[in-house]
Structures are given as C-alpha cells and as structure tokens.
Write an enzyme that holds these catalytic residues in place. Structure first.
Site, PDB file in Angstrom:
ATOM      1  CE  LYS A   1     -18.586  -1.289  56.176  1.00 12.02           C
ATOM      2  NZ  LYS A   1     -17.838  -1.550  54.924  1.00 12.02           N
TER       3      LYS A   1
ATOM      4  NE  ARG B   1     -17.452  -3.110  47.572  1.00 12.37           N
ATOM      5  CZ  ARG B   1     -17.429  -3.492  48.842  1.00 12.37           C
ATOM      6  NH1 ARG B   1     -17.984  -4.645  49.206  1.00 12.37           N
ATOM      7  NH2 ARG B   1     -16.854  -2.747  49.761  1.00 12.37           N
TER       8      ARG B   1
ATOM      9  CE1 TYR C   1     -47.173 -20.581  62.958  1.00 16.14           C
ATOM     10  CE2 TYR C   1     -45.045 -19.465  63.034  1.00 16.14           C
ATOM     11  CZ  TYR C   1     -46.423 -19.435  63.176  1.00 16.14           C
ATOM     12  OH  TYR C   1     -47.047 -18.271  63.529  1.00 16.14           O
TER      13      TYR C   1
ATOM     14  CG  MET D   1     -41.940 -11.707  62.783  1.00 13.66           C
ATOM     15  SD  MET D   1     -43.458 -10.922  62.213  1.00 13.66           S
ATOM     16  CE  MET D   1     -43.641 -11.621  60.587  1.00 13.66           C
TER      17      MET D   1
HETATM   18  C1  LIG Z   1     -16.576  -2.019  55.360  1.00 15.69           C
HETATM   19  C2  LIG Z   1     -15.300  -1.509  54.843  1.00 15.69           C
HETATM   20  C3  LIG Z   1     -14.108  -1.642  55.589  1.00 15.69           C
HETATM   21  C4  LIG Z   1     -14.020  -2.430  56.872  1.00 15.69           C
HETATM   22  O1  LIG Z   1     -13.961  -3.810  56.579  1.00 15.69           O
HETATM   23  P1  LIG Z   1     -13.728  -4.911  57.711  1.00 15.69           P
HETATM   24  O2  LIG Z   1     -13.537  -6.153  56.939  1.00 15.69           O
HETATM   25  O3  LIG Z   1     -14.963  -4.939  58.541  1.00 15.69           O
HETATM   26  O4  LIG Z   1     -12.532  -4.496  58.485  1.00 15.69           O
HETATM   27  C5  LIG Z   1     -12.975  -1.017  55.102  1.00 15.69           C
HETATM   28  N1  LIG Z   1     -12.995  -0.324  53.953  1.00 15.69           N
HETATM   29  C6  LIG Z   1     -14.101  -0.208  53.191  1.00 15.69           C
HETATM   30  C7  LIG Z   1     -14.039   0.561  51.927  1.00 15.69           C
HETATM   31  C8  LIG Z   1     -15.287  -0.807  53.599  1.00 15.69           C
HETATM   32  O5  LIG Z   1     -16.383  -0.705  52.831  1.00 15.69           O
END
Ligand SMILES: *Cc1c(COP(=O)(O)O)cnc(C)c1O
Length: 370
Positions: free
Chosen positions: A32, A130, A260, A308
């Site tokens: 992701k 969550r 700056y 920036m």
């Molecule tokens: C992002 C995520 C992971 C991976 O987590 P890491 O700590 O990067 O290994 C696994 N499961 C879910 C549901 C996640 O959102």
C-alpha cells in the site's frame, strides 16, 4: 540531481528473511501507499517473481493498478469507500475485506452483477478500534455471511484482525480475542482458508500468532517496526537511499546569515553547499538543526532552515564541489545516516519518512525486475 535509489534485491532478501521467520505461514507483502514510497508496481513485480503468496493494499484502486500492470498474485484490499469499484474488484479477482453488513451486501451486489463469487476476508476488531466488526456485531455478520455463502455469492478466503502494538499485555489480549472470533466462524460452519493477524512487529514478537499468514510491510523495506531496534538486528537491509547532488558552492564571509530566519550563521569564512531537496521532496522542515547528511562520506548537520526546494550546508573549509554526492539517508551499514536517524530528528517513525519521500525525487531501481 535528486534520486531515490530503491534496491529491489534488498527487498527480495528482506522478504526471504521474513519468510524464513514466518515458520511455514504464508506471507502477504504489504505494498500500500506506493509500497511505502518505494514504488508499488516495481516492488510487486519483484516480489511476484519471488513467489510471494499475497499482496496487501489499502484501497481497491491500488489493487486495480497492480492488476493493470499484470500482477496475478492474490491481492487483498481492506479500506473501502462507499464509492469504491467492487464490480471491477470482482472482475479482477481482488479479495475484499468485509467489516460490516453494508460492505457484505455491496460484495453480494457486485457478485450478482458479475456472476462471479466475491472473495472476502472477514475483519474483526480485536482492540485497535479501526476497521473491523466489533465482537458484538460479529455473530450477526457471520449469519449473513453464511447465508450469502449458501447462495453461492461469496466465498470466505480469510478471517483477520490487526494488533495495536501497545504492549505485550494488550497484544496478547487481542490474540485471545482473535482466537475466540475465529472459533465463532468455525462454529457457524463457514469454511475459510486463512487466518491472519500479525504485521511486521507482531510477526517478529509473537511467533505463536503467525496463524496461516503474516502481513509484512515495513520489514520488507528493510526497516524495523520498533523504535528501539535497528533493522540489521533482524538481518534486514534498508532498501531506499535518498541522494542528491550539490547544485552550487560558494565561499562566504564570517557572520553571513544562512537561509530563512538566519537560524545559522557562518562563524568564519566558510563554504556553503546548496542541496536541491526540500520539504516538497519529503525532507521535513523540522529536521532543521537536527539531521545530518553525508557529503563525500563526511557528516554535516543541516543547521540552516530547510526550505520547500532546497537546503544549505556549511561545509567549512572542506573541499566540496558542484555535483558532489549528498546522502540524506540510506543503509547505515555503509556509514550514511539512516531513515531512523531522520525520523528521530523529526520526532516521527521511519514509516512516515520513507512513505512521504517524493516531490521531484526520481526513483531509480537496482536489481532486476523479471
Ligand atoms: C499497513 C498494514 C500492515 C503492514 O504493517 P507493517 O507494520 O508495515 O508490517 C499489515 N496489516 C494491515 C491491516 C495494515 O494496514
């Protein structure tokens, strides 16, 4: 001028290291958020060639992008918007997380439209708060799921949850709740293939909770999920190096104010090196005064305000020329500052540092993609 060098062979090696630790469980590579800034498609192609069992992404859109680039490995997407394209997801054999009845119904609707079975992973919230069904809502979700399974509309591939990583007591409580939730699925007569619970940290800390699959993100990229452990202790190698070339050098007089707000001044006649990386590239402004970069192998603190597009380093009387290499972070085993160093400098975690690298950086890849 500015590169993120991504070592795909390091990612493949980290995958093998985590696979060896998984003790026979399947491994889901979590890609992701553009593979935590490393480039989702390139990383996925590399790991597909390594025969990873699953890919994990947040959004259906990310999963669809992987399919567009020819990824054939199973993919699970777990964070849904009501507008998300579940029909396309089914058409592309994407597994969907289901956390409530509404999502279940949407998968069933997509199944009716496509004449395809929806592949789902039921998610239970065991304490992170969550996504995931509460334990209170779980029995009703299971009843409805069973009904749709019997109608031939869906197939339950997995049952999963996610730890809060608060501490061993809290995590163990979650592991127990997960076992109970899984037992309820079994009692309901729903068949499924995979239980999965742990991400990188839980996979390293609780081998007893590997279940049938582990979901590995940050460790693949060679970073430790713990703030007090260096990844090398687990045999992991950081895969990202953030590098730039000096674009300008000049001599300035003693007393010259730099960048700056004049947070820094040249105490004596000095050479200033200008580096074309700023907070647009993901170098946090609040690393000013804390992070050190490596130029020609020597460390220099960024004393003057990060802007920036650029920052200025006072290199004193050292010989630094336009075009010289500046390493903002990389593999500490090669003597350069690490993503962890930069994270500590900005009071955040290594995850955030690598994931937010971007802007005008170009990603270049080491190691072949089959
Ligand atoms: C992002 C995520 C992971 C991976 O987590 P890491 O700590 O990067 O290994 C696994 N499961 C879910 C549901 C996640 O959102």
């Amino acid at each position: 001028m500015r590169d993120l060098i991504i070592d795909l062979d390091a990612i493949a090696a980290n995958y093998k290291t985590m696979r060896a630790r998984a003790g026979g469980a399947n491994v889901m590579a979590v890609v992701k958020a553009n593979a935590y800034g490393h480039g989702m498609v390139e990383v996925a192609l590399k790991l597909e060639a390594e025969k990873v069992d699953f890919f994990g992404v947040a959004d259906v859109d990310e999963a669809l992008e992987l399919r567009e680039y020819g990824i054939e490995t199973p993919i699970l997407a777990w964070l849904h918007d009501p507008e998300d394209r579940f029909v396309e997801a089914l058409d592309n054999e994407i597994d969907l997380c289901v956390a409530n009845i509404e999502q279940l119904q949407r998968v069933a609707d997509a199944a009716r439209l496509t004449n395809l079975k929806g592949r789902i992973h039921l998610k239970v919230d065991t304490g992170l708060s969550r996504n995931g069904s509460t334990l209170a809502a779980w029995p009703v979700l299971l009843l409805q799921t069973k009904d749709l399974v019997e109608q031939g509309l869906i197939e339950v591939i997995g049952v999963f949850s996610h730890l809060s990583s608060t501490g061993p007591n809290e995590d163990r409580t979650q592991i127990e709740k997960f076992d109970q939730a899984v037992q309820l699925v079994r009692d309901s007569g729903i068949e499924f293939q995979l239980r999965h619970l742990t991400a990188s940290d839980g996979s390293l800390s609780y081998p007893e909770a590997h279940c049938d699959m582990v979901r590995i993100g940050v460790a693949l990229y060679g970073l430790s999920p713990f703030s007090d452990n260096k990844s090398a202790e687990y045999g992991l190698r950081p895969a990202m190096t953030a590098r730039a070339s000096v674009t300008q050098v000049k001599r300035v007089d003693a007393g010259t104010g730099i960048s700056y707000g004049y947070l820094a001044r040249a105490e004596k006649e000095s050479t200033l090196a200008l580096v074309p990386v700023g907070y647009y590239e993901g170098l946090p402004r609040n690393a000013t005064g804390k992070h050190e970069v490596s130029i020609n192998g020597k460390r220099y603190k960024i004393d003057a305000r990060i802007a920036m597009d650029q920052f200025v380093v006072n290199v004193g009387d050292d010989e630094v020329a336009t075009g010289d290499e500046v390493i903002i972070f990389g593999d500490p085993a090669s003597g350069v500052p690490s993503a962890d160093d930069l994270a500590i400098a900005c009071d955040t975690i290594n995850y955030e540092i690598v994931t937010r690298m971007g802007g005008r950086f170009k990603r270049t890849y080491l190691g072949s993609v089959e």
